[in-house]
Design a protein around this motif. Structure first.
Motif, short mmCIF file in Angstrom:
data_model
loop_
_atom_site.label_atom_id
_atom_site.label_comp_id
_atom_site.label_asym_id
_atom_site.label_seq_id
_atom_site.Cartn_x
_atom_site.Cartn_y
_atom_site.Cartn_z
N VAL A 54 0.75 -1.31 -0.01
CA VAL A 54 -0.10 0.00 0.14
C VAL A 54 1.00 1.19 0.07
O VAL A 54 0.49 2.22 -0.76
N THR A 55 1.91 1.09 0.72
CA THR A 55 2.75 2.48 0.76
C THR A 55 3.54 2.53 -0.57
O THR A 55 3.45 3.85 -0.98
N VAL A 56 3.91 1.63 -1.34
CA VAL A 56 4.43 1.61 -2.45
C VAL A 56 3.76 2.18 -3.58
O VAL A 56 3.83 3.37 -4.22
N ILE A 189 2.54 12.53 4.35
CA ILE A 189 2.54 12.89 5.85
C ILE A 189 2.21 11.94 6.78
O ILE A 189 3.13 11.51 7.73
N VAL A 190 1.21 11.35 6.81
CA VAL A 190 0.59 10.39 7.59
C VAL A 190 1.26 9.26 7.83
O VAL A 190 1.62 8.48 8.70
N PHE A 191 1.75 8.55 6.39
CA PHE A 191 2.56 7.16 6.27
C PHE A 191 3.81 7.54 6.88
O PHE A 191 4.58 6.79 7.40
N GLY A 195 5.72 5.66 10.15
CA GLY A 195 7.17 4.85 9.98
C GLY A 195 6.88 3.86 8.83
O GLY A 195 7.83 3.00 8.73
N LEU A 196 5.92 4.08 7.72
CA LEU A 196 5.84 3.00 6.75
C LEU A 196 6.62 3.65 5.61
O LEU A 196 6.81 2.56 4.69
N ILE A 197 7.09 4.62 5.49
CA ILE A 197 7.97 5.31 4.41
C ILE A 197 9.30 4.82 4.87
O ILE A 197 10.16 5.57 5.28
N ALA A 199 13.37 2.96 3.89
CA ALA A 199 14.41 3.02 2.60
C ALA A 199 13.82 2.03 1.49
O ALA A 199 13.96 2.04 0.61
N GLU A 200 13.46 0.62 2.13
CA GLU A 200 13.11 -0.11 1.04
C GLU A 200 12.15 0.08 0.25
O GLU A 200 11.95 -0.09 -0.88
N ALA A 201 10.90 0.64 0.89
CA ALA A 201 9.92 1.12 0.15
C ALA A 201 10.27 2.35 -0.69
O ALA A 201 9.81 2.18 -1.89
N LEU A 202 11.26 3.04 -0.58
CA LEU A 202 11.48 4.29 -1.24
C LEU A 202 12.25 3.57 -2.62
O LEU A 202 12.30 4.18 -3.59
N TRP A 203 13.24 2.70 -2.20
CA TRP A 203 13.84 1.90 -3.61
C TRP A 203 13.04 1.47 -4.34
O TRP A 203 13.13 1.51 -5.58
N ARG A 204 12.07 0.83 -3.85
CA ARG A 204 11.12 0.09 -4.86
C ARG A 204 10.24 1.13 -5.63
O ARG A 204 9.89 0.97 -6.78
N VAL A 205 9.95 2.11 -4.91
CA VAL A 205 9.19 3.17 -5.49
C VAL A 205 10.13 3.86 -6.53
O VAL A 205 9.62 3.98 -7.83
#
Length: 249
Positions: A54-56, A189-191, A195-197, A199-205
């Motif tokens: 969901v985050t990605v 902002i909320v995510f 703490g959902l954002i 480093a792993e999520a940002l790499w995938r994004v």
């Protein structure tokens, strides 16, 4: 040094599946102005689990927002956009709490069911015939914000409400683009606070955004060239197939 920054297991078949889903979502987003999260949220939740998926799925929406919002600003009915968007943003924390605390399998299947219900409503030609104005728009936004925080799908209530109005397709498309752009800021902002954002999520994004940009660009060109009915049927078929797969997997 770079290898130390790259999370382990980042590259693999799961990334390819995610990229194909994001490209298809970009086609739909570019053509209609909405619908991309209805593919990415269930598919990426199936691939990586709801919290990461969901985050990605939410963060890759930055790409089409930057592509589509400048033109939409000139066309959208901003009174409607703001009256839906503000309550949506206010309800994001509740939705994100559900995302963090609900069992993963239940969340994944719940997201798929939500998408299938929307597809059924759109395919059947159902239209909202109730009252319109500020009160219903606040309700639509509140439900959409809760769904956005919990499942990454902010669109269903807003899509069904706006498409039932008398505005021309270009205005409906612009209203939805404006709504998604505003709620995306709230999600970041909320995510982030949840703490959902990671480093792993940002790499995938970062790895998925190129596929989304290409898909959105192609879909935008198709908006003026393709038959709306044909593309609509193709898009709904893709949404139904991806969500059915996630529900049964």
């Amino acid at each position: 040094m770079l290898e130390e920054l790259i999370p382990a297991g980042l590259f693999g078949p799961d990334l390819l599946i995610a990229a194909l889903a994001v490209f298809a979502a970009g086609l739909i987003r570019g053509f209609s102005g909405f619908g991309s999260a209805l593919i990415t949220a269930p598919m990426l939740s199936w691939v990586w689990g709801p919290q990461v998926g969901v985050t990605v799925a939410a963060l890759v929406e930055i790409a089409p927002a930057l592509q589509l919002t400048p033109k939409a600003i000139q066309i959208a009915n901003w009174r409607t956009v703001w009256s839906i968007s503000i309550p949506a943003v206010l309800m994001l924390p509740l939705g994100s709490w559900i995302l963090v605390n609900a069992p993963s399998d239940d969340m994944r299947r719940g997201i798929a069911v939500i998408v299938l219900l929307v597809v059924a409503a759109l395919w059947s030609g159902w239209r909202y015939r109730g009252p319109r104005g500020l009160g219903p728009e606040i309700g639509v936004g509140a439900i959409g914000g809760t769904l956005a925080g919990a499942a990454g799908v902010a669109g269903p209530p807003a899509i069904l409400y706006t498409m039932s109005g008398d505005d021309p397709p270009a205005v409906i498309r612009a209203n939805l683009i404006g709504y998604f752009s505003i709620i995306l800021i709230g999600i970041v902002i909320v995510f982030g606070l949840r703490g959902l954002i990671t480093a792993e999520a940002l790499w995938r994004v970062g790895l998925l955004i190129p596929a989304f940009i290409v898909g959105t660009a192609i879909g935008t060109r198709m908006f003026g060239l393709a038959s709306e009915r044909t593309f609509r049927n193709i898009a709904l078929s893709m949404l139904a197939a991806s969500s059915t797969w996630v529900l049964l997997a």
